[in-house]
Design a protein around this motif. Sequence first.
Motif, mmCIF file in Angstrom:
data_model
loop_
_atom_site.group_PDB
_atom_site.id
_atom_site.type_symbol
_atom_site.label_atom_id
_atom_site.label_comp_id
_atom_site.label_asym_id
_atom_site.label_seq_id
_atom_site.Cartn_x
_atom_site.Cartn_y
_atom_site.Cartn_z
ATOM 1 N N ALA A 84 0.824 -1.208 0.000
ATOM 2 C CA ALA A 84 0.000 0.000 0.000
ATOM 3 C C ALA A 84 0.854 1.252 0.000
ATOM 4 N N ASN A 86 -0.098 4.836 0.984
ATOM 5 C CA ASN A 86 -1.127 5.696 1.552
ATOM 6 C C ASN A 86 -0.872 7.148 1.192
ATOM 7 N N THR A 90 -7.489 12.552 -2.289
ATOM 8 C CA THR A 90 -7.895 11.848 -3.514
ATOM 9 C C THR A 90 -7.052 12.312 -4.702
ATOM 10 N N VAL A 93 -3.860 10.415 -4.710
ATOM 11 C CA VAL A 93 -4.070 9.050 -5.206
ATOM 12 C C VAL A 93 -4.028 9.047 -6.728
ATOM 13 N N ALA A 111 -8.788 4.369 -9.786
ATOM 14 C CA ALA A 111 -9.194 4.928 -8.494
ATOM 15 C C ALA A 111 -10.707 5.082 -8.439
ATOM 16 N N THR A 114 -14.354 4.099 -2.143
ATOM 17 C CA THR A 114 -14.538 2.782 -1.533
ATOM 18 C C THR A 114 -15.789 2.758 -0.664
ATOM 19 N N TYR A 119 -10.699 6.236 -0.841
ATOM 20 C CA TYR A 119 -10.540 6.383 -2.283
ATOM 21 C C TYR A 119 -9.282 5.613 -2.653
ATOM 22 N N SER A 120 -9.395 4.647 -3.568
ATOM 23 C CA SER A 120 -8.221 3.840 -3.880
ATOM 24 C C SER A 120 -8.260 3.290 -5.296
ATOM 25 N N TYR A 122 -5.386 0.516 -7.895
ATOM 26 C CA TYR A 122 -4.259 -0.406 -7.834
ATOM 27 C C TYR A 122 -3.406 -0.326 -9.094
ATOM 28 N N GLU A 132 -1.769 -1.011 -3.745
ATOM 29 C CA GLU A 132 -2.955 -0.183 -3.560
ATOM 30 C C GLU A 132 -2.476 1.240 -3.281
ATOM 31 N N VAL A 134 -4.000 4.666 -1.893
ATOM 32 C CA VAL A 134 -5.230 4.851 -1.131
ATOM 33 C C VAL A 134 -5.156 6.052 -0.195
#
Length: 151
Positions: A84, A86, A90, A93, A111, A114, A119-120, A122, A132, A134
């Motif tokens: 991940a 982090n 947003t 991301v 994105a 969730t 908000y994520s 991959y 991920e 996120v």
Amino acid sequence: MSKKLPAPVPRLTVITLGVSNMRASIAFYEALGFARRFRATGEAVAFFDTGGTVLGLFPWDLLAQDVTLPDKPKPQAFRGTTLAWNCGSTEEVDAVLDFAVSKGASLLKPAHTTDYGGYSGYFGDPDNHPWEVVVAPGIEVGDDRRVRLPD
């Protein structure tokens, strides 16, 4: 009578990924901005500073041999692990996903909002290890790149 030893302090220090092409994977993680450390190992093994733990890269077949598991068939399916990255917003991301793809990552999932209010999305590295990216409610990312979790 045996002496009771204190419980060890739990810690996660290194995450090592088995990779099929050391040179390509080293270049990819350097392009993402991770600082390579302990370069004396050449392409035998590579270590990157992540702000907390260390990310290690090691040849796929040799890592499998080291842990005494078969290296073939190499799974193309989900392996049960994600990494991940982090973020604080947003917008960050979206920027990280775009940046990773521009450096050679594959976009695994765009994105999206969730179901837990985050908000994520991959991306996959050159060996398709999923990352991920996120922003999650209650999880703070400091300027030192360390994640702070609520108690």
